[in-house]
Design a protein around this motif. Structure first.
Motif, PDB file in Angstrom:
ATOM      1  N   ARG A  27       0.834  -1.207   0.000  1.00 22.20           N
ATOM      2  CA  ARG A  27       0.000   0.000   0.000  1.00 22.20           C
ATOM      3  C   ARG A  27       0.871   1.260   0.000  1.00 22.20           C
ATOM      4  O   ARG A  27       0.612   2.205  -0.745  1.00 22.20           O
ATOM      5  CB  ARG A  27      -0.906  -0.006   1.228  1.00 22.20           C
ATOM      6  CG  ARG A  27      -1.781   1.221   1.341  1.00 22.20           C
ATOM      7  CD  ARG A  27      -2.506   1.236   2.663  1.00 22.20           C
ATOM      8  NE  ARG A  27      -3.483   2.311   2.724  1.00 22.20           N
ATOM      9  CZ  ARG A  27      -3.969   2.763   3.859  1.00 22.20           C
ATOM     10  NH1 ARG A  27      -3.602   2.232   5.027  1.00 22.20           N
ATOM     11  NH2 ARG A  27      -4.842   3.750   3.843  1.00 22.20           N
ATOM     12  N   LYS A  28       1.907   1.254   0.817  1.00 23.73           N
ATOM     13  CA  LYS A  28       2.814   2.406   0.890  1.00 23.73           C
ATOM     14  C   LYS A  28       3.485   2.655  -0.466  1.00 23.73           C
ATOM     15  O   LYS A  28       3.553   3.793  -0.938  1.00 23.73           O
ATOM     16  CB  LYS A  28       3.860   2.154   1.975  1.00 23.73           C
ATOM     17  CG  LYS A  28       4.799   3.292   2.215  1.00 23.73           C
ATOM     18  CD  LYS A  28       5.761   2.956   3.348  1.00 23.73           C
ATOM     19  CE  LYS A  28       6.777   4.055   3.542  1.00 23.73           C
ATOM     20  NZ  LYS A  28       7.744   3.727   4.592  1.00 23.73           N
ATOM     21  N   LYS A  31       0.781   3.971  -2.979  1.00 24.50           N
ATOM     22  CA  LYS A  31       0.405   5.368  -2.740  1.00 24.50           C
ATOM     23  C   LYS A  31       1.528   6.336  -3.088  1.00 24.50           C
ATOM     24  O   LYS A  31       1.272   7.450  -3.550  1.00 24.50           O
ATOM     25  CB  LYS A  31      -0.043   5.536  -1.291  1.00 24.50           C
ATOM     26  CG  LYS A  31      -1.391   4.876  -1.027  1.00 24.50           C
ATOM     27  CD  LYS A  31      -1.812   4.991   0.409  1.00 24.50           C
ATOM     28  CE  LYS A  31      -2.329   6.378   0.674  1.00 24.50           C
ATOM     29  NZ  LYS A  31      -2.980   6.518   1.979  1.00 24.50           N
ATOM     30  N   LYS A  32       2.769   5.903  -2.890  1.00 24.69           N
ATOM     31  CA  LYS A  32       3.918   6.758  -3.210  1.00 24.69           C
ATOM     32  C   LYS A  32       4.054   6.956  -4.718  1.00 24.69           C
ATOM     33  O   LYS A  32       4.468   8.024  -5.177  1.00 24.69           O
ATOM     34  CB  LYS A  32       5.194   6.132  -2.645  1.00 24.69           C
ATOM     35  CG  LYS A  32       6.451   6.893  -2.954  1.00 24.69           C
ATOM     36  CD  LYS A  32       7.671   6.187  -2.393  1.00 24.69           C
ATOM     37  CE  LYS A  32       8.938   6.903  -2.834  1.00 24.69           C
ATOM     38  NZ  LYS A  32      10.131   6.130  -2.500  1.00 24.69           N
ATOM     39  N   LEU A  34       1.603   5.955  -7.339  1.00 24.29           N
ATOM     40  CA  LEU A  34       0.404   6.087  -8.159  1.00 24.29           C
ATOM     41  C   LEU A  34       0.197   7.552  -8.545  1.00 24.29           C
ATOM     42  O   LEU A  34       0.270   8.435  -7.685  1.00 24.29           O
ATOM     43  CB  LEU A  34      -0.801   5.576  -7.364  1.00 24.29           C
ATOM     44  CG  LEU A  34      -2.048   5.215  -8.133  1.00 24.29           C
ATOM     45  CD1 LEU A  34      -1.803   4.041  -9.072  1.00 24.29           C
ATOM     46  CD2 LEU A  34      -3.174   4.867  -7.164  1.00 24.29           C
ATOM     47  N   LYS A  36      -1.329  11.164  -9.337  1.00 29.20           N
ATOM     48  CA  LYS A  36      -2.386  11.937  -8.679  1.00 29.20           C
ATOM     49  C   LYS A  36      -3.702  11.780  -9.429  1.00 29.20           C
ATOM     50  O   LYS A  36      -3.729  11.711 -10.647  1.00 29.20           O
ATOM     51  CB  LYS A  36      -2.008  13.419  -8.633  1.00 29.20           C
ATOM     52  CG  LYS A  36      -0.739  13.696  -7.848  1.00 29.20           C
ATOM     53  CD  LYS A  36      -1.049  14.279  -6.498  1.00 29.20           C
ATOM     54  CE  LYS A  36       0.188  14.664  -5.736  1.00 29.20           C
ATOM     55  NZ  LYS A  36       0.818  13.579  -5.037  1.00 29.20           N
ATOM     56  N   LYS A  39      -8.124   7.345  -6.527  1.00 31.71           N
ATOM     57  CA  LYS A  39      -8.631   7.395  -5.164  1.00 31.71           C
ATOM     58  C   LYS A  39      -8.580   5.997  -4.558  1.00 31.71           C
ATOM     59  O   LYS A  39      -8.960   5.021  -5.196  1.00 31.71           O
ATOM     60  CB  LYS A  39     -10.076   7.904  -5.177  1.00 31.71           C
ATOM     61  CG  LYS A  39     -10.710   8.000  -3.829  1.00 31.71           C
ATOM     62  CD  LYS A  39     -12.148   8.487  -3.934  1.00 31.71           C
ATOM     63  CE  LYS A  39     -12.794   8.447  -2.553  1.00 31.71           C
ATOM     64  NZ  LYS A  39     -14.231   8.661  -2.630  1.00 31.71           N
ATOM     65  N   GLU A  40      -8.107   5.929  -3.309  1.00 32.41           N
ATOM     66  CA  GLU A  40      -8.076   4.653  -2.596  1.00 32.41           C
ATOM     67  C   GLU A  40      -9.474   4.340  -2.065  1.00 32.41           C
ATOM     68  O   GLU A  40     -10.135   5.206  -1.486  1.00 32.41           O
ATOM     69  CB  GLU A  40      -7.076   4.735  -1.445  1.00 32.41           C
ATOM     70  CG  GLU A  40      -6.880   3.426  -0.718  1.00 32.41           C
ATOM     71  CD  GLU A  40      -5.829   3.517   0.361  1.00 32.41           C
ATOM     72  OE1 GLU A  40      -4.764   2.895   0.198  1.00 32.41           O
ATOM     73  OE2 GLU A  40      -6.070   4.219   1.373  1.00 32.41           O
ATOM     74  N   TYR A  49      -7.914   1.047  -6.073  1.00 29.80           N
ATOM     75  CA  TYR A  49      -7.552   2.397  -6.511  1.00 29.80           C
ATOM     76  C   TYR A  49      -8.330   2.619  -7.784  1.00 29.80           C
ATOM     77  O   TYR A  49      -8.271   1.811  -8.712  1.00 29.80           O
ATOM     78  CB  TYR A  49      -6.033   2.505  -6.701  1.00 29.80           C
ATOM     79  CG  TYR A  49      -5.332   2.242  -5.386  1.00 29.80           C
ATOM     80  CD1 TYR A  49      -5.059   3.278  -4.504  1.00 29.80           C
ATOM     81  CD2 TYR A  49      -5.025   0.940  -4.994  1.00 29.80           C
ATOM     82  CE1 TYR A  49      -4.476   3.030  -3.276  1.00 29.80           C
ATOM     83  CE2 TYR A  49      -4.445   0.677  -3.759  1.00 29.80           C
ATOM     84  CZ  TYR A  49      -4.175   1.734  -2.910  1.00 29.80           C
ATOM     85  OH  TYR A  49      -3.621   1.483  -1.683  1.00 29.80           O
TER      86      TYR A  49
END
Length: 152
Positions: A27-28, A31-32, A34, A36, A39-40, A49
């Motif tokens: 997940r980290k 998110k780092k 992906l 902009k 949305k998660e 996502y």
């Protein structure tokens, strides 16, 4: 194995300790890297996502009330699975990923159409997953999705 969790944090909290650490690390990385705009969410009993309705009001053609899915992450019975719709829809991206995975891992790639399965956490090429998720923006995914899946 679908979860009934309504939030990503609930989903992670209900996992066994060894899976919790691995899924949290994935997940980290996601998110780092992906782009902009994604949305998660929790959808289909897993972490996801998506392209939100604010960017793509039509939603998912199979279920328009749902946002447009792009990436899923799930802890299944025998593996941790990443579902990447981009590799399903784009043969060039699939080829790139297969070649890059062969260089990044000594393990044989275990995958279906969009599903990448890892039976052991130590076999996950985290940096490669980060690079994979960075390759498509929400606008690019919408364009690919409409070209490949939406009937005109």
């Amino acid at each position: 194995m679908q979860s009934k969790a309504t939030t990503v944090d609930e989903y992670i909290a209900e996992l066994p300790e060894d899976r919790r650490k691995t899924v949290s690390q994935l997940r980290k990385i996601i998110k780092k890297n992906l782009p902009k705009g994604f949305k998660e969410t929790m959808n289909y009993g897993m972490m996801g996502y998506c392209v939100p309705h604010s960017m793509y009001p039509a939603g998912y053609h199979c279920k328009p009330e749902d946002p447009l899915p792009f990436l899923g992450l799930a802890s299944q019975k025998n593996s941790i699975n990443l579902y990447h719709m981009g590799i399903y829809a784009d043969p060039q991206l699939l080829k790139w990923f297969q070649d890059a995975h062969a260089k990044a891992s000594s393990k044989k790639l275990d995958m279906g159409k969009s599903c990448i399965r890892y039976k052991k956490p130590e076999d996950i090429p985290y940096e490669l997953i980060g690079e994979l998720v960075s390759k498509i923006t929400p606008a690019e995914w919408i364009a690919t999705y409409e070209k490949k899946f939406v009937r005109k």
